[in-house]
Write a protein that holds these residues in place. Structure first.
Motif, PDB file in Angstrom:
ATOM      1  N   VAL A  68       0.857  -1.193   0.000  1.00  0.00           N
ATOM      2  CA  VAL A  68       0.000   0.000   0.000  1.00  0.00           C
ATOM      3  C   VAL A  68       0.890   1.240   0.000  1.00  0.00           C
ATOM      4  CG1 VAL A  68      -1.604   1.373   1.411  1.00  0.00           C
ATOM      5  CG2 VAL A  68      -1.994  -1.067   1.138  1.00  0.00           C
ATOM      6  N   VAL A  69       0.430   2.279  -0.675  1.00  0.00           N
ATOM      7  CA  VAL A  69       1.035   3.609  -0.573  1.00  0.00           C
ATOM      8  C   VAL A  69       0.025   4.505   0.141  1.00  0.00           C
ATOM      9  CG1 VAL A  69       1.886   5.639  -1.794  1.00  0.00           C
ATOM     10  CG2 VAL A  69       2.417   3.347  -2.658  1.00  0.00           C
ATOM     11  N   VAL A  70       0.397   5.007   1.320  1.00  0.00           N
ATOM     12  CA  VAL A  70      -0.449   5.940   2.065  1.00  0.00           C
ATOM     13  C   VAL A  70      -0.038   7.351   1.655  1.00  0.00           C
ATOM     14  CG1 VAL A  70      -1.170   6.758   4.336  1.00  0.00           C
ATOM     15  CG2 VAL A  70      -0.643   4.339   3.997  1.00  0.00           C
ATOM     16  N   THR A  71      -0.993   8.145   1.205  1.00  0.00           N
ATOM     17  CA  THR A  71      -0.653   9.451   0.661  1.00  0.00           C
ATOM     18  C   THR A  71      -1.754  10.460   0.954  1.00  0.00           C
ATOM     19  OG1 THR A  71       0.098  10.590  -1.346  1.00  0.00           O
ATOM     20  CG2 THR A  71      -1.642   8.934  -1.600  1.00  0.00           C
ATOM     21  N   GLN A  72      -1.633  11.649   0.348  1.00  0.00           N
ATOM     22  CA  GLN A  72      -2.617  12.723   0.479  1.00  0.00           C
ATOM     23  C   GLN A  72      -2.965  13.250  -0.910  1.00  0.00           C
ATOM     24  OE1 GLN A  72       0.113  14.778   3.166  1.00  0.00           O
ATOM     25  NE2 GLN A  72      -1.498  14.899   4.712  1.00  0.00           N
ATOM     26  N   SER A  73      -4.158  13.784  -1.059  1.00  0.00           N
ATOM     27  CA  SER A  73      -4.675  14.170  -2.377  1.00  0.00           C
ATOM     28  C   SER A  73      -3.816  15.207  -3.077  1.00  0.00           C
ATOM     29  CB  SER A  73      -6.109  14.710  -2.240  1.00  0.00           C
ATOM     30  OG  SER A  73      -6.974  13.717  -1.772  1.00  0.00           O
ATOM     31  N   HIS A  74      -3.239  16.139  -2.325  1.00  0.00           N
ATOM     32  CA  HIS A  74      -2.511  17.249  -2.959  1.00  0.00           C
ATOM     33  C   HIS A  74      -1.092  16.875  -3.379  1.00  0.00           C
ATOM     34  CE1 HIS A  74      -1.457  17.455   1.323  1.00  0.00           C
ATOM     35  NE2 HIS A  74      -0.311  17.994   0.935  1.00  0.00           N
ATOM     36  N   LEU A  75      -0.654  15.662  -3.034  1.00  0.00           N
ATOM     37  CA  LEU A  75       0.696  15.235  -3.413  1.00  0.00           C
ATOM     38  C   LEU A  75       0.664  14.512  -4.755  1.00  0.00           C
ATOM     39  CD1 LEU A  75       2.022  13.963   0.039  1.00  0.00           C
ATOM     40  CD2 LEU A  75       2.454  16.170  -1.063  1.00  0.00           C
ATOM     41  N   PRO A  76       1.773  14.546  -5.499  1.00  0.00           N
ATOM     42  CA  PRO A  76       1.803  13.883  -6.809  1.00  0.00           C
ATOM     43  C   PRO A  76       1.521  12.384  -6.691  1.00  0.00           C
ATOM     44  CG  PRO A  76       3.732  15.290  -6.503  1.00  0.00           C
ATOM     45  CD  PRO A  76       3.049  15.220  -5.184  1.00  0.00           C
ATOM     46  N   VAL A  77       0.890  11.851  -7.713  1.00  0.00           N
ATOM     47  CA  VAL A  77       0.633  10.404  -7.772  1.00  0.00           C
ATOM     48  C   VAL A  77       1.903   9.734  -8.296  1.00  0.00           C
ATOM     49  CG1 VAL A  77      -0.760   8.572  -8.781  1.00  0.00           C
ATOM     50  CG2 VAL A  77      -1.825  10.754  -8.131  1.00  0.00           C
ATOM     51  N   LEU A  78       2.461   8.829  -7.503  1.00  0.00           N
ATOM     52  CA  LEU A  78       3.708   8.162  -7.866  1.00  0.00           C
ATOM     53  C   LEU A  78       3.419   6.874  -8.628  1.00  0.00           C
ATOM     54  CD1 LEU A  78       5.533   8.677  -4.450  1.00  0.00           C
ATOM     55  CD2 LEU A  78       5.741  10.081  -6.518  1.00  0.00           C
ATOM     56  N   ARG A  79       4.446   6.394  -9.344  1.00  0.00           N
ATOM     57  CA  ARG A  79       4.292   5.163 -10.132  1.00  0.00           C
ATOM     58  C   ARG A  79       4.390   3.947  -9.223  1.00  0.00           C
ATOM     59  NH1 ARG A  79       8.175   7.562 -13.592  1.00  0.00           N
ATOM     60  NH2 ARG A  79       9.702   6.032 -12.871  1.00  0.00           N
ATOM     61  N   SER A  80       3.313   3.231  -9.089  1.00  0.00           N
ATOM     62  CA  SER A  80       3.302   2.020  -8.273  1.00  0.00           C
ATOM     63  C   SER A  80       2.036   1.236  -8.561  1.00  0.00           C
ATOM     64  CB  SER A  80       3.380   2.373  -6.777  1.00  0.00           C
ATOM     65  OG  SER A  80       3.280   1.201  -5.991  1.00  0.00           O
ATOM     66  N   ASP A  81       2.174  -0.087  -8.527  1.00  0.00           N
ATOM     67  CA  ASP A  81       0.999  -0.955  -8.671  1.00  0.00           C
ATOM     68  C   ASP A  81       0.304  -1.184  -7.328  1.00  0.00           C
ATOM     69  OD1 ASP A  81       1.500  -1.233 -11.384  1.00  0.00           O
ATOM     70  OD2 ASP A  81       2.818  -2.973 -11.082  1.00  0.00           O
ATOM     71  N   ALA A  82       0.846  -0.611  -6.258  1.00  0.00           N
ATOM     72  CA  ALA A  82       0.300  -0.839  -4.925  1.00  0.00           C
ATOM     73  C   ALA A  82      -1.057  -0.163  -4.771  1.00  0.00           C
ATOM     74  CB  ALA A  82       1.273  -0.306  -3.870  1.00  0.00           C
ATOM     75  N   ASP A  86      -5.680   7.184   0.322  1.00  0.00           N
ATOM     76  CA  ASP A  86      -5.620   8.645   0.355  1.00  0.00           C
ATOM     77  C   ASP A  86      -6.237   9.123   1.666  1.00  0.00           C
ATOM     78  OD1 ASP A  86      -6.067  11.406   0.034  1.00  0.00           O
ATOM     79  OD2 ASP A  86      -6.155  11.204  -2.146  1.00  0.00           O
ATOM     80  N   LEU A  87      -5.395   9.637   2.568  1.00  0.00           N
ATOM     81  CA  LEU A  87      -5.885  10.074   3.873  1.00  0.00           C
ATOM     82  C   LEU A  87      -6.816  11.274   3.767  1.00  0.00           C
ATOM     83  CD1 LEU A  87      -2.683   9.776   6.105  1.00  0.00           C
ATOM     84  CD2 LEU A  87      -4.484   8.099   5.709  1.00  0.00           C
ATOM     85  N   THR A  88      -6.746  11.990   2.657  1.00  0.00           N
ATOM     86  CA  THR A  88      -7.629  13.144   2.466  1.00  0.00           C
ATOM     87  C   THR A  88      -9.017  12.694   2.017  1.00  0.00           C
ATOM     88  OG1 THR A  88      -5.681  14.400   1.760  1.00  0.00           O
ATOM     89  CG2 THR A  88      -7.835  15.394   1.363  1.00  0.00           C
ATOM     90  N   ARG A  89      -9.071  11.882   0.994  1.00  0.00           N
ATOM     91  CA  ARG A  89     -10.353  11.504   0.405  1.00  0.00           C
ATOM     92  C   ARG A  89     -11.059  10.389   1.181  1.00  0.00           C
ATOM     93  NH1 ARG A  89      -8.373  11.340  -5.945  1.00  0.00           N
ATOM     94  NH2 ARG A  89      -8.222  13.613  -6.223  1.00  0.00           N
ATOM     95  N   GLU A  90     -10.276   9.579   1.883  1.00  0.00           N
ATOM     96  CA  GLU A  90     -10.865   8.416   2.539  1.00  0.00           C
ATOM     97  C   GLU A  90     -11.027   8.607   4.042  1.00  0.00           C
ATOM     98  OE1 GLU A  90      -9.032   4.674   1.007  1.00  0.00           O
ATOM     99  OE2 GLU A  90      -8.019   6.013  -0.408  1.00  0.00           O
ATOM    100  N   VAL A  91     -10.989   9.871   4.484  1.00  0.00           N
ATOM    101  CA  VAL A  91     -11.069  10.132   5.913  1.00  0.00           C
ATOM    102  C   VAL A  91     -12.368   9.616   6.526  1.00  0.00           C
ATOM    103  CG1 VAL A  91     -11.988  12.477   5.556  1.00  0.00           C
ATOM    104  CG2 VAL A  91     -10.809  11.908   7.683  1.00  0.00           C
ATOM    105  N   ALA A  92     -13.476   9.739   5.795  1.00  0.00           N
ATOM    106  CA  ALA A  92     -14.765   9.276   6.337  1.00  0.00           C
ATOM    107  C   ALA A  92     -14.758   7.762   6.520  1.00  0.00           C
ATOM    108  CB  ALA A  92     -15.903   9.704   5.420  1.00  0.00           C
ATOM    109  N   GLU A  93     -14.237   7.035   5.526  1.00  0.00           N
ATOM    110  CA  GLU A  93     -14.197   5.580   5.615  1.00  0.00           C
ATOM    111  C   GLU A  93     -13.289   5.123   6.761  1.00  0.00           C
ATOM    112  OE1 GLU A  93     -13.861   7.414   2.979  1.00  0.00           O
ATOM    113  OE2 GLU A  93     -14.644   6.475   1.139  1.00  0.00           O
ATOM    114  N   ILE A  94     -12.137   5.803   6.922  1.00  0.00           N
ATOM    115  CA  ILE A  94     -11.215   5.421   7.993  1.00  0.00           C
ATOM    116  C   ILE A  94     -11.847   5.703   9.350  1.00  0.00           C
ATOM    117  CG2 ILE A  94      -8.940   5.883   9.016  1.00  0.00           C
ATOM    118  CD1 ILE A  94      -8.014   6.675   6.158  1.00  0.00           C
TER     119      ILE A  94
END
Length: 815
Positions: A68-82, A86-94
């Motif tokens: 898994v890559v744990v990230t935030q919406s405002h940061l660039p999307v990196l190359r990974s199949d993981a 997204d701690l920003t967009r998925e805050v409600a689910e978490i």
């Protein structure tokens, strides 16, 4: 509870004990919660510093292959199949997941964290440490006052091994971890956070420790503990800190990432650091071991240098995905239990007679610079990836005492070194980007075919770029500050601070000076985001209500602990003094420079009506900065008259004036008759010969301040950056100063010597020495400057002036 929720959420996304998770999150409570969540899920984390180039981060992801890559919406999307969380967009689910305690599974030997360091093969090395190593490192040691009373500031880069101590040290013992905002270590924020949160403990590289002590010493009066590591400690700074702050517990530490950070520590007692050549790194912590061995892995006697090996609690498994390198560096420990290993550090050390380790340097080509481990091979590989580069070598040079910089040498089909620096910056972290790239026909070699480092030429850091000249006062001042900080003769508004040799510590010095001039809260992060004078001027203008026309302009403010007297520079007829910033690169690095600007620029209130009143006014301002002599004064043109008047007044008051410099400044000749001042007169006073061709309706009549202000904004690249009201203030000040100048005959005589700088491109009726003879009792020494009068504060004339001043200014204490 949030970390518990996130741990369960990660498990639901497929994270299993033994997996790796990449944390690509800005420094914040979310970052700490993400790390704890990964560990609670039984997995291991690796930090992806958002300030690093995307190419570097993608390369790390390629090695780690996280679940898994744990990230935030405002940061660039990196190359990974993981899977991406997204701690920003998925805050409600978490937040909807249970926050109850998590039953962590997995083995104590599974990987808890992967810390990346520079790699000699051109690929960064991922140091894989276990859960057992992490726990053993931070639970048990007592070298710091771990516990509920401790407040630790987390300010180290998140990519450092030191980061783990600043987080886990306090949290595992019930203490407080204060997070510095932003990704870059910022001394100004450290000062604010220490005071606001009553921080007790600071960990710093030796370079940062020295800087904080020099620039922000009050911090050490507030904290209880300080640790310095990452490079050789400065005995003089340690001695100074303990003499001034005897309550401080000061430690010097040593430890590579391969041993989870600190492995040995040395407590520096008062008096210990005075007059010594170096400070030991001490002895091993509880559960850790250090050996100094010869080439046959035999223990050497005290006082005999050898290679340093470390073992025990905290030892890493090895390098992720690099079994050969792991086998080379992590070897069998003949002094431990069966199956024990030790890490070959590559560092040279010896035991002293007191039983403490002394660090002696590297046994290979690895570099330790400002606390960072750097493998030259990684820099060389980045340069060699450029299609026009055939060979590359990277070294550390110290061409100015105390200023160590990375320099790269290449054999290439291009001479565009700026493009090569940009190429490297797109692939490597800021601290690995060379300050300069030098193109050679071939790399010098010894008779054995090795790189001949002594034959490598010093880089020409004075090369002028093809950027634009300053367009406004803010840019002019910033160009001077950039040039002075970088040790360059001049810079353009388009020069990138970090591509012209800047690094993190130089950045902190620059920020300190900018804050002094503008009185605004500029941060290291601002400089990284706006790294040129043009961009930074825009940023300052957007966030600061400061006025570039203030009467006292501290271009390089006196330091609190300095005993070096400032050079006070008085404005020319325009009333503005921004151009004196160009003197900074040519004066001593510790010489403060304080400019005086016309009070009329701020309005008519309290504005003097004569040069005599102006001299009295500026004298009072000067003595607020420096109560007693020796004084150093300089003035250009109109400002020379004022500087002379101030010097005479100081002398009459019993003060020493050690230097009076007059830049193409002449008193009125006998029989002078004041001309009528018209619009053309004002324009030529401001612009020199250029003012003769500027079209204005009031050219031959009473000056129209509004019209002249607009004409100046259209004609002069610097004044163009002023608002109309500010330009009008400059015109009004010029008009007032012309009127004062045309009725002024010096009423006092200065008894000392003076330096006179003659603008040979604008011939005068008599020499400076002859003109000033009635008003200067001492010798007037003349120096020719190849320029017109109006160009005296341009880069090349100021270089000539500055070189003379640097020779004449002597270190002088003031009380």
């Amino acid at each position: 509870m949030w970390s518990n929720r996130l741990a369960r959420y990660l498990s639901g996304k497929g994270v299993r004990p033994g997996d790796l998770v990449a944390v690509h999150v800005e420094r914040s409570p979310h970052m700490v919660a993400a790390i704890l969540a990964v560990l609670k899920a039984g997995a291991g984390y690796t930090m992806l510093d958002p300030q690093f180039p995307e190419e570097r981060l993608n390369a790390v992801l390629g090695q780690v292959r996280p679940a898994v890559v744990v990230t935030q919406s405002h940061l660039p999307v990196l190359r990974s199949d993981a899977v991406r969380v997204d701690l920003t967009r998925e805050v409600a689910e978490i937040s909807a997941v249970s926050g109850g305690a998590v039953g962590t599974g997995g083995s104590p030997e599974s990987v808890a964290c992967v810390m990346f360091t520079s790699g000699s093969t051109g690929v960064p090395k991922g140091v894989a440490a276990s859960h057992r190593a992490l726990a053993a490192t931070f639970v048990g040691p007592d070298y710091l006052a771990f516990g509920p009373e401790q407040t630790f500031l987390q300010c180290s880069p998140v990519s450092w091994d030191a980061f783990a101590l600043e987080v886990f040290g306090p949290l595992l013992h019930g203490g407080v971890c204060v997070l510095q905002p932003g990704q870059h270590t910022d001394p100004h924020q450290i000062v604010e956070l220490v005071e606001r949160h009553q921080v007790t403990t600071l960990q710093m590289s030796a370079s940062l420790f020295n800087h904080m002590l020099d620039e922000h010493p009050a911090v050490f009066g507030q904290i209880r503990e300080a640790m310095t590591a990452g490079e050789a400690a400065s005995p003089s700074h340690a001695a100074k800190a303990l003499a001034r702050f005897p309550h401080l517990r000061l430690l010097n530490g040593y430890g590579p990432a391969e041993s989870m950070g600190f492995t040995t520590t040395f407590t520096i007692e008062p008096g210990m650091a005075e007059g010594v050549a170096s400070i030991p790194v001490g002895g091993p912590l509880s559960g850790k071991h250090a050996y100094v061995l010869d080439a046959n892995l035999e223990l050497v006697a005290p006082g005999v240098p050898g290679e340093l090996y470390v073992s025990g609690h905290g030892l890493a498994h090895g390098y992720i995905g690099q079994p050969g390198l792991s086998a080379d560096r992590f070897v069998a420990n003949p002094y431990g239990l069966a199956g024990a290993r030790m890490y070959r550090t590559g560092d040279l050390a010896r035991w002293n007679k007191q039983g403490a380790l002394e660090y002696l340097g590297r046994g290979d080509q690895q570099i330790k610079l400002r606390g960072f481990r750097i493998e030259p091979g990684e820099i060389e590989a980045a340069l060699a990836s450029h299609p026009q580069v055939q060979q590359a070598a990277a070294v550390v040079r110290e061409d100015r005492p105390g200023d160590k910089r990375l320099v790269a040498y290449v054999v290439a089909d291009t001479t565009d070194t700026a493009a090569l620096v940009r190429h490297t910056a797109a692939r490597l972290p800021e601290y690995m980007v060379p300050a300069a790239v030098v193109v050679l026909e071939e790399l010098p070699r010894t008779v054995n075919g090795k790189l001949d480092r002594r034959a490598l030429p010093a880089p020409d850091l004075s090369a002028v770029s093809d950027g634009r000249a300053p367009r406004n006062p803010a840019e002019e001042i910033l160009c001077g500050l950039f040039a002075d900080t970088l040790g360059l003769a001049s810079v353009t508004i388009d020069d990138h601070f970090f591509h012209r040799g800047g690094h993190s510590l130089l950045a902190t010095r620059l920020i300190s000076r900018i804050r002094t001039v503008w009185g605004t809260r500029v941060t290291i992060r601002d400089l990284f985001q706006s790294p040129t004078p043009a961009l930074l001027a825009e940023h300052i203008a957007a966030g600061s209500g400061s006025n570039p026309l203030d009467t006292v302009l501290p271009i390089r403010a006196p330091g609190r602990d300095t005993d070096t007297a400032p050079l006070f520079c008085v404005h020319a007829v325009s009333g503005v003094s921004w151009g004196y910033a160009g003197l900074l690169p040519h004066l001593g690095a510790d010489r403060p420079l304080v400019a005086l600007q016309a009070r009329r620029l701020g309005g008519t209130e309290d504005a003097p009506e004569s040069i005599e009143e102006m001299a009295d006014d500026y004298l009072a301002e000067i003595r607020k900065v420096q109560p007693h002599g020796p004084y150093h004064l300089l003035g250009w043109s109109f400002g020379g008259l004022v500087a002379h008047a101030v010097a005479a007044r100081l002398e009459a008051a019993g003060e020493e004036v050690a230097l009076l410099a007059l830049l193409d400044s002449y008193p009125l000749p006998d029989g002078f008759r004041a001309p009528e001042i018209d619009g053309r007169h004002v324009l030529t006073a401001l612009l020199g010969s250029r003012g003769e061709s500027v079209p204005v309706r009031c050219a031959d009549s009473v000056p129209d301040i509004a019209e002249l202000a607009e004409a100046l904004r259209q004609s002069d690249p610097v004044l163009a950056g002023l608002e109309h009201t500010q330009a009008a203030a400059v015109v009004a000040a010029t008009l007032d100063n012309l009127r004062m100048r045309y009725r002024y005959v010096p009423d006092v005589r200065f008894g000392g010597d003076a330096l006179f700088f003659d603008a040979t491109g604008t011939p005068a009726a008599q020499s400076g020495a002859a003109a000033w003879a009635p008003y200067v009792g001492g010798r007037v020494e003349e120096f020719a400057v190849d320029c017109e009068h109006a160009a005296m504060t341009e880069a090349e004339p100021l270089r000539a002036v500055g070189e003379v001043l640097a020779r004449r200014l002597r270190p002088a204490a003031h009380i």
